[in-house]
Design a protein around this motif. Structure first.
Motif, PDB file in Angstrom:
ATOM      1  N   ASP A  80       0.816  -1.221   0.000  1.00  0.00           N
ATOM      2  CA  ASP A  80       0.000   0.000   0.000  1.00  0.00           C
ATOM      3  C   ASP A  80       0.850   1.271   0.000  1.00  0.00           C
ATOM      4  N   ASP A  81       1.932   1.276   0.758  1.00  0.00           N
ATOM      5  CA  ASP A  81       2.793   2.462   0.879  1.00  0.00           C
ATOM      6  C   ASP A  81       4.221   2.033   0.579  1.00  0.00           C
ATOM      7  N   LEU A  82       4.650   2.220  -0.666  1.00  0.00           N
ATOM      8  CA  LEU A  82       5.946   1.725  -1.120  1.00  0.00           C
ATOM      9  C   LEU A  82       7.101   2.352  -0.346  1.00  0.00           C
ATOM     10  N   ASP A  83       7.052   3.658  -0.126  1.00  0.00           N
ATOM     11  CA  ASP A  83       8.152   4.320   0.579  1.00  0.00           C
ATOM     12  C   ASP A  83       8.313   3.772   1.992  1.00  0.00           C
ATOM     13  N   ASP A  84       7.215   3.637   2.711  1.00  0.00           N
ATOM     14  CA  ASP A  84       7.271   3.119   4.075  1.00  0.00           C
ATOM     15  C   ASP A  84       7.728   1.668   4.091  1.00  0.00           C
ATOM     16  N   HIS A  85       7.217   0.865   3.177  1.00  0.00           N
ATOM     17  CA  HIS A  85       7.601  -0.545   3.128  1.00  0.00           C
ATOM     18  C   HIS A  85       9.092  -0.677   2.828  1.00  0.00           C
ATOM     19  N   ARG A  87      11.451   1.493   3.435  1.00  0.00           N
ATOM     20  CA  ARG A  87      12.196   1.939   4.617  1.00  0.00           C
ATOM     21  C   ARG A  87      12.296   0.813   5.640  1.00  0.00           C
ATOM     22  N   ARG A 108       4.165   2.533  -9.016  1.00  0.00           N
ATOM     23  CA  ARG A 108       5.524   2.801  -8.536  1.00  0.00           C
ATOM     24  C   ARG A 108       6.099   1.463  -8.109  1.00  0.00           C
ATOM     25  N   GLU A 124       3.458  -0.469  -5.840  1.00  0.00           N
ATOM     26  CA  GLU A 124       2.357   0.290  -5.262  1.00  0.00           C
ATOM     27  C   GLU A 124       1.498   0.782  -6.423  1.00  0.00           C
ATOM     28  N   LEU A 126      -1.155   3.093  -8.123  1.00  0.00           N
ATOM     29  CA  LEU A 126      -1.553   4.484  -7.928  1.00  0.00           C
ATOM     30  C   LEU A 126      -2.979   4.700  -8.417  1.00  0.00           C
TER      31      LEU A 126
END
Length: 130
Positions: A80-85, A87, A108, A124, A126
């Motif tokens: 769901d949240d590529l940046d958070d995953h 990290r 993404r 993710e 969009l």
């Protein structure tokens, strides 16, 4: 016909088990850390990824090499949240090869490899604004 699973043939079973369970956070079915087989499931969805000891399958078929040459698979996992995953998995030891970056107007992605060199894509999806 129904897809049961994607199975990766691996030589270092324990390292791959650790990667899929502890780094990517997929749930192992039985806890068979040393193999020769384990299925992993994501938190959402029915499809799973399974590891199979390469030597065991080579014995069954009598034709597979001890190690894969080149990229022979790509495991794709949706988040769901590529940046958070990304990290979180980097904190757990993953090394990103690419991304997170936009791949298309609808997706993404980030790419990494498991200990056997199998490519893993985290994607993710969009929402398109209209």
């Amino acid at each position: 016909m129904e897809l049961a699973q994607v199975r990766l043939l691996v030589s270092d079973f324990a390292a791959c088990y650790h990667f899929y369970a502890d780094v990517l956070g997929l749930k192992p079915q039985s806890g068979a850390v040393e193999g020769p087989y384990e299925k992993f499931s994501p938190a959402v969805g029915a499809a799973g990824i399974a590891l199979q000891d390469r030597a065991m399958m080579a014995e069954v078929l009598g034709e597979l090499a001890d190690a894969a040459n080149g990229h022979r698979s790509l495991v794709v996992l949706r988040v769901d949240d590529l940046d958070d995953h990304c990290r979180r998995i980097v904190e757990r030891g993953a090394t990103l090869l690419h991304g997170p970056a936009r791949m298309t107007d609808r997706m993404r992605a980030a790419h990494l490899k498991d200990p056997e060199g199998n490519l893993v894509e985290l994607q993710e999806w969009l929402l398109l604004s209209g």
